[in-house]
Scaffold this active site. Structure first.
Site, PDB file in Angstrom:
ATOM      1  N   ARG A 183       7.966  10.943   2.018  1.00 17.12           N
ATOM      2  CA  ARG A 183       7.351   9.627   2.224  1.00 17.12           C
ATOM      3  C   ARG A 183       6.840   9.113   0.883  1.00 17.12           C
ATOM      4  NH1 ARG A 183       1.798   7.759   5.414  1.00 17.12           N
ATOM      5  NH2 ARG A 183       2.089   5.546   4.974  1.00 17.12           N
ATOM      6  N   HIS A 184       6.904   7.818   0.663  1.00 16.61           N
ATOM      7  CA  HIS A 184       6.435   7.210  -0.586  1.00 16.61           C
ATOM      8  C   HIS A 184       4.955   7.505  -0.833  1.00 16.61           C
ATOM      9  CE1 HIS A 184       4.061   4.114   1.427  1.00 16.61           C
ATOM     10  NE2 HIS A 184       5.072   3.997   2.279  1.00 16.61           N
ATOM     11  N   GLY A 185       4.519   7.307  -2.069  1.00 18.05           N
ATOM     12  CA  GLY A 185       3.123   7.507  -2.427  1.00 18.05           C
ATOM     13  C   GLY A 185       2.215   6.430  -1.837  1.00 18.05           C
TER      14      GLY A 185
ATOM     15  N   ASN B 294      -2.113   0.584   2.023  1.00 16.64           N
ATOM     16  CA  ASN B 294      -2.563   1.768   2.743  1.00 16.64           C
ATOM     17  C   ASN B 294      -4.085   1.899   2.683  1.00 16.64           C
ATOM     18  OD1 ASN B 294       0.259   3.828   1.718  1.00 16.64           O
ATOM     19  ND2 ASN B 294      -0.022   2.722   3.636  1.00 16.64           N
TER      20      ASN B 294
ATOM     21  N   GLY C 109       4.781  -2.762   7.191  1.00 19.72           N
ATOM     22  CA  GLY C 109       6.098  -2.978   7.770  1.00 19.72           C
ATOM     23  C   GLY C 109       7.146  -3.077   6.678  1.00 19.72           C
TER      24      GLY C 109
ATOM     25  N   ARG D 196       8.072   0.056  -2.787  1.00 20.83           N
ATOM     26  CA  ARG D 196       7.189   1.215  -2.871  1.00 20.83           C
ATOM     27  C   ARG D 196       7.972   2.526  -2.813  1.00 20.83           C
ATOM     28  NH1 ARG D 196       6.495  -1.505   1.962  1.00 20.83           N
ATOM     29  NH2 ARG D 196       6.468  -0.352   3.947  1.00 20.83           N
TER      30      ARG D 196
ATOM     31  N   GLU E 270      11.072   0.873   6.398  1.00 25.10           N
ATOM     32  CA  GLU E 270      10.017   1.066   7.390  1.00 25.10           C
ATOM     33  C   GLU E 270      10.286   0.203   8.616  1.00 25.10           C
ATOM     34  OE1 GLU E 270       8.153   2.656   9.068  1.00 25.10           O
ATOM     35  OE2 GLU E 270       6.282   2.878   7.948  1.00 25.10           O
ATOM     36  N   ARG E 271       9.686   0.581   9.711  1.00 22.07           N
ATOM     37  CA  ARG E 271       9.748  -0.227  10.931  1.00 22.07           C
ATOM     38  C   ARG E 271       9.180  -1.627  10.641  1.00 22.07           C
ATOM     39  NH1 ARG E 271       8.492   1.550  16.266  1.00 22.07           N
ATOM     40  NH2 ARG E 271       7.725   3.510  15.375  1.00 22.07           N
TER      41      ARG E 271
END
Length: 227
Positions: A29-31, A36, A43, A79, A108-109
């Site tokens: 997963r990205h940082g 965040n 999204g 990202r 991403e969703r």
């Protein structure tokens, strides 16, 4: 590890066992991003990595620095691509693979009209979310299956994949049948695919959501999405 059969399992008519091969996917997963830490729904919109997110990407790159990748795939969102560049830049062999292939299948969703709003803005009703253009599990899973299908036909046996919390969650839950409530930033999940005649026959989870390489830079969040 847990193996899940796909495509009806192993059939002597459809599968020549001499052609069976194994492919290993290291899924990252990205940082951490600015959205965040601000509790904003991302999204398929984007947000830059924070300084800690960049450090996380460097740490996971150092952790994986001796792996001889046959290919690297990443979500085409910024990202994820930024994370991938930092990760690959830590490789112990300066002449090793430094390129990657962006793919919209790994995005991403989509959160529809809720992107950019505070976390918790999305209603619980899936019907309401559909009306407001939020992507449902079934569509994310279809993207994941399409990506695995394409990967199964690729040359090589070791692949790096950089994506997002919601995508990885759907992959683990609906395809690998692994229950997980959190996919932390810069976490590592390892999957093995059994491939026959260039088609995926089974998938198993070796590990998921591992953040031991991050040390103090790991951030535990209750949410698995990029919200």
């Amino acid at each position: 590890s847990q193996a899940v059969m796909v495509g009806g399992g192993f059939s002597s008519k459809s599968l020549n066992f001499r052609l069976m091969s194994k492919k290993t996917l290291v899924v990252v997963r990205h940082g951490e991003t600015l959205a965040n830490i601000q509790n904003i729904i991302q999204g398929q919109s984007d947000s830059p990595l924070t300084p800690r997110g960049e450090s996380q990407a460097v740490m996971v790159g150092t952790h994986l620095s001796t792996h001889a990748w046959d290919a690297c795939f990443t979500s085409d969102l910024g990202r994820a691509q930024h994370t991938t560049r930092l990760l690959l830049g830590q490789h112990s062999n300066p002449h090793h693979l430094a390129t990657f292939t962006p793919s919209s299948l790994l995005r991403e969703r989509a959160a529809g009209i809720y992107e950019g709003l505070p976390r918790g803005s999305q209603p619980q009703s899936s019907a309401v979310r559909v009306v407001n253009a939020a992507e449902q599990d079934a569509h994310v899973v279809a993207r994941a299956r399409e990506f695995l299908k394409l990967l199964s036909a690729q040359e090589g046996s070791l692949f790096l994949v950089v994506s997002h919390g919601g995508f990885i969650h759907c992959l683990l839950k609906h395809i690998c049948r692994v229950s997980t409530h959190t996919v932390p930033n810069a976490s590592v999940s390892v999957l093995e695919l059994d491939v026959g005649d260039t088609e995926m026959r089974a998938v198993r989870v070796v590990s998921h959501g591992d953040t031991r390489h991050l040390g103090h830079a790991a951030v535990e969040r209750a949410e698995w999405t990029d919200q």
